[in-house]
Design a protein around this motif. Sequence first.
Motif, PDB file in Angstrom:
ATOM      1  N   THR A   1    -130.326  -6.399 -43.600  1.00 41.81           N
ATOM      2  CA  THR A   1    -131.010  -5.698 -42.518  1.00 41.81           C
ATOM      3  C   THR A   1    -130.050  -5.169 -41.466  1.00 41.81           C
ATOM      4  O   THR A   1    -130.285  -4.120 -40.878  1.00 41.81           O
ATOM      5  CB  THR A   1    -132.043  -6.619 -41.854  1.00 41.81           C
ATOM      6  N   LYS A   2    -128.953  -5.870 -41.200  1.00 42.22           N
ATOM      7  CA  LYS A   2    -128.008  -5.410 -40.178  1.00 42.22           C
ATOM      8  C   LYS A   2    -127.347  -4.098 -40.587  1.00 42.22           C
ATOM      9  O   LYS A   2    -127.213  -3.171 -39.787  1.00 42.22           O
ATOM     10  CB  LYS A   2    -126.936  -6.459 -39.902  1.00 42.22           C
ATOM     11  N   LYS A   3    -126.952  -4.018 -41.826  1.00 42.58           N
ATOM     12  CA  LYS A   3    -126.300  -2.797 -42.302  1.00 42.58           C
ATOM     13  C   LYS A   3    -127.286  -1.631 -42.315  1.00 42.58           C
ATOM     14  O   LYS A   3    -126.936  -0.511 -41.953  1.00 42.58           O
ATOM     15  CB  LYS A   3    -125.707  -3.014 -43.686  1.00 42.58           C
ATOM     16  N   LEU A   4    -128.532  -1.893 -42.710  1.00 44.59           N
ATOM     17  CA  LEU A   4    -129.546  -0.840 -42.718  1.00 44.59           C
ATOM     18  C   LEU A   4    -129.875  -0.384 -41.299  1.00 44.59           C
ATOM     19  O   LEU A   4    -130.079   0.803 -41.048  1.00 44.59           O
ATOM     20  CB  LEU A   4    -130.813  -1.310 -43.421  1.00 44.59           C
ATOM     21  N   ARG A   5    -129.898  -1.322 -40.359  1.00 45.46           N
ATOM     22  CA  ARG A   5    -130.173  -0.971 -38.969  1.00 45.46           C
ATOM     23  C   ARG A   5    -129.068  -0.095 -38.400  1.00 45.46           C
ATOM     24  O   ARG A   5    -129.329   0.918 -37.743  1.00 45.46           O
ATOM     25  CB  ARG A   5    -130.320  -2.232 -38.119  1.00 45.46           C
ATOM     26  N   SER A   6    -127.815  -0.444 -38.658  1.00 47.43           N
ATOM     27  CA  SER A   6    -126.707   0.364 -38.146  1.00 47.43           C
ATOM     28  C   SER A   6    -126.675   1.732 -38.823  1.00 47.43           C
ATOM     29  O   SER A   6    -126.365   2.739 -38.184  1.00 47.43           O
ATOM     30  CB  SER A   6    -125.377  -0.359 -38.336  1.00 47.43           C
TER      31      SER A   6
ATOM     32  N   GLY B   1    -129.329   3.342 -39.867  1.00 39.62           N
ATOM     33  CA  GLY B   1    -130.415   4.084 -39.239  1.00 39.62           C
ATOM     34  C   GLY B   1    -130.030   4.615 -37.870  1.00 39.62           C
ATOM     35  O   GLY B   1    -130.361   5.745 -37.505  1.00 39.62           O
ATOM     36  N   GLU B   2    -129.322   3.800 -37.089  1.00 43.44           N
ATOM     37  CA  GLU B   2    -128.869   4.249 -35.771  1.00 43.44           C
ATOM     38  C   GLU B   2    -127.868   5.389 -35.898  1.00 43.44           C
ATOM     39  O   GLU B   2    -127.919   6.353 -35.130  1.00 43.44           O
ATOM     40  CB  GLU B   2    -128.235   3.091 -35.010  1.00 43.44           C
TER      41      GLU B   2
END
Length: 57
Positions: A21-26, A28-29
């Motif tokens: 999730t952290k990699k996907l969130r970054s 997305g940002e």
Amino acid sequence: MSFSIPHLLMFLAVVVLLFGTKKLRSLGEDVGSAIKGFKKELSGDVESKHDPKLDNK
């Protein structure tokens, strides 16, 4: 062959398991800021990068 909601949810679950999730969130940002910058450039709201202090020399 058509994709339904369960197929898309399974695909999303596999992507989250692979990348986290952290990699996907970054990601997305980063994509969001790139799109925002692109739209800003197209609308012409960006100030000129020309520095008038350099013209006095």
